[in-house]
Design an enzyme around this catalytic site. Structure first.
Site, PDB file in Angstrom:
ATOM      1  N   ASP A  74       0.813  -1.216   0.000  1.00  9.07           N
ATOM      2  CA  ASP A  74       0.000   0.000   0.000  1.00  9.07           C
ATOM      3  C   ASP A  74       0.845   1.265   0.000  1.00  9.07           C
ATOM      4  O   ASP A  74       2.060   1.216   0.167  1.00  9.07           O
ATOM      5  CB  ASP A  74      -0.963  -0.014   1.204  1.00  9.07           C
ATOM      6  CG  ASP A  74      -0.282  -0.445   2.503  1.00  9.07           C
ATOM      7  OD1 ASP A  74       0.958  -0.384   2.580  1.00  9.07           O
ATOM      8  OD2 ASP A  74      -0.991  -0.836   3.433  1.00  9.07           O
TER       9      ASP A  74
ATOM     10  N   ASN B  84      -7.184  -2.999  14.382  1.00  5.37           N
ATOM     11  CA  ASN B  84      -8.587  -3.266  14.034  1.00  5.37           C
ATOM     12  C   ASN B  84      -8.737  -4.461  13.083  1.00  5.37           C
ATOM     13  O   ASN B  84      -9.801  -4.673  12.526  1.00  5.37           O
ATOM     14  CB  ASN B  84      -9.229  -2.018  13.413  1.00  5.37           C
ATOM     15  CG  ASN B  84      -8.565  -1.605  12.100  1.00  5.37           C
ATOM     16  OD1 ASN B  84      -7.628  -2.271  11.638  1.00  5.37           O
ATOM     17  ND2 ASN B  84      -9.038  -0.534  11.488  1.00  5.37           N
TER      18      ASN B  84
ATOM     19  N   HIS C 130      -7.077  -4.930  10.242  1.00  6.68           N
ATOM     20  CA  HIS C 130      -6.860  -4.697   8.803  1.00  6.68           C
ATOM     21  C   HIS C 130      -5.591  -5.390   8.310  1.00  6.68           C
ATOM     22  O   HIS C 130      -4.663  -5.657   9.078  1.00  6.68           O
ATOM     23  CB  HIS C 130      -6.872  -3.193   8.457  1.00  6.68           C
ATOM     24  CG  HIS C 130      -5.671  -2.415   8.866  1.00  6.68           C
ATOM     25  ND1 HIS C 130      -5.690  -1.044   9.017  1.00  6.68           N
ATOM     26  CD2 HIS C 130      -4.397  -2.788   9.147  1.00  6.68           C
ATOM     27  CE1 HIS C 130      -4.497  -0.621   9.358  1.00  6.68           C
ATOM     28  NE2 HIS C 130      -3.699  -1.651   9.448  1.00  6.68           N
TER      29      HIS C 130
ATOM     30  N   GLU D   1      -9.600  -2.037   5.423  1.00  5.20           N
ATOM     31  CA  GLU D   1     -10.191  -1.739   6.721  1.00  5.20           C
ATOM     32  C   GLU D   1     -11.454  -2.574   6.942  1.00  5.20           C
ATOM     33  O   GLU D   1     -12.056  -3.065   5.971  1.00  5.20           O
ATOM     34  CB  GLU D   1     -10.561  -0.252   6.769  1.00  5.20           C
ATOM     35  CG  GLU D   1      -9.378   0.690   6.582  1.00  5.20           C
ATOM     36  CD  GLU D   1      -8.520   0.854   7.836  1.00  5.20           C
ATOM     37  OE1 GLU D   1      -8.340  -0.135   8.574  1.00  5.20           O
ATOM     38  OE2 GLU D   1      -8.030   1.959   8.068  1.00  5.20           O
TER      39      GLU D   1
END
Ligand code: PGA
Length: 243
Positions: free
Chosen positions: A68, A137, A139, A144
């Site tokens: 990313d 979280n 991801h 996400e």
């Protein structure tokens, strides 16, 4: 299937992950590596640089694709993931920089940038080995939590939790980009082998949900349960909820 390698601490995790990457390069010198940024892989990259300097690992035929990049940042911006990769690995080993790939955050045309990146990863045959961190979280890459799994490389709005987690690396939280280009779930799952590294208590819930939770896009890492070759290298704190 997710195999768990329990390690003592960050240093131990870094050495084990570096060992796995280095074994991949020995087995297939012209392998395709999927690489990750963040605090987690820094130690593994340092270890690989050390082994390279000792003559134990040779990156000359390796090519790489990063997961990313922040949308809106140039590769020469110190906060960009291209810069991170150059600083932490590429500039210190004999990889051909032309063979290293990070999505181009400076291109505002999200659709074109992402489609081109996805096509490049596919043309390379997808990574032989994909390195992943995991977000607090759940991801992976910047995929996400959502109500569906993503497919190919795409532009995402980062969640407040990710922006806050990443703000430690910026002067102020307002400086953290709010969007990113990321490989999608299908792209990540197409890697032949995946190594996930996790350390620290902050990752414990996400690690638990990844391994033992339901397979759901609300924990994107849970999809890894469907992959046939995943190794999780995690310390006791990250595994503390996996009893
Ligand atoms: P970290 O990030 O390595 O900085 O904890 C992991 C991730 O967000 O994937």
């Amino acid at each position: 299937m997710i195999r768990i390698v329990r390690v003592r601490d960050y240093e131990d995790m870094s050495r084990q992950v570096a060992n796995i990457i280095s074994a991949q390069i020995i087995l297939k010198p012209n392998c395709v590596l999927g690489l990750a940024t963040g605090s987690t892989p820094i130690g593994a990259y340092q270890q690989l640089v050390e082994w390279y300097k000792k003559g134990d690992v040779d990156f000359s035929q390796v090519s790489s694709y990063n997961l990313d990049e922040y949308r809106g940042l140039n590769g020469d911006d110190p906060q960009s993931y291209r810069y991170f990769m150059n600083e932490n690995l590429f500039n210190h080993v004999n990889i051909d920089i032309e063979n290293t790939h990070v999505p181009d955050g400076s291109d505002p045309d999200a659709d074109a940038t992402c489609a081109e990146y996805d096509a490049m990863v596919a043309a390379a045959g997808y990574p032989d080995l994909q390195l992943l961190g995991i977000g607090n979280n759940g991801h992976i890459g910047f995929n996400e939590p959502d109500d569906h799994f993503s497919y190919g490389t795409h532009c995402v709005d980062l969640t407040e939790s990710t922006i806050e987690a990443n703000s430690r690396l910026f002067d102020k939280i307002e400086d953290v980009p709010r969007q990113a280009y990321t490989m999608g779930t299908h792209t990540i799952m197409s890697a032949r082998a995946i190594v996930v590294a996790a350390n620290g208590e902050k990752k414990a819930q996400a690690v638990h949900d990844m391994v033992y939770g339901p397979i759901t896009p609300s924990c994107p890492a849970s999809i890894l349960q469907l992959h046939s070759n995943v190794i999780l290298v995690a310390d006791e704190a990250a595994l503390s909820l996996c009893k």
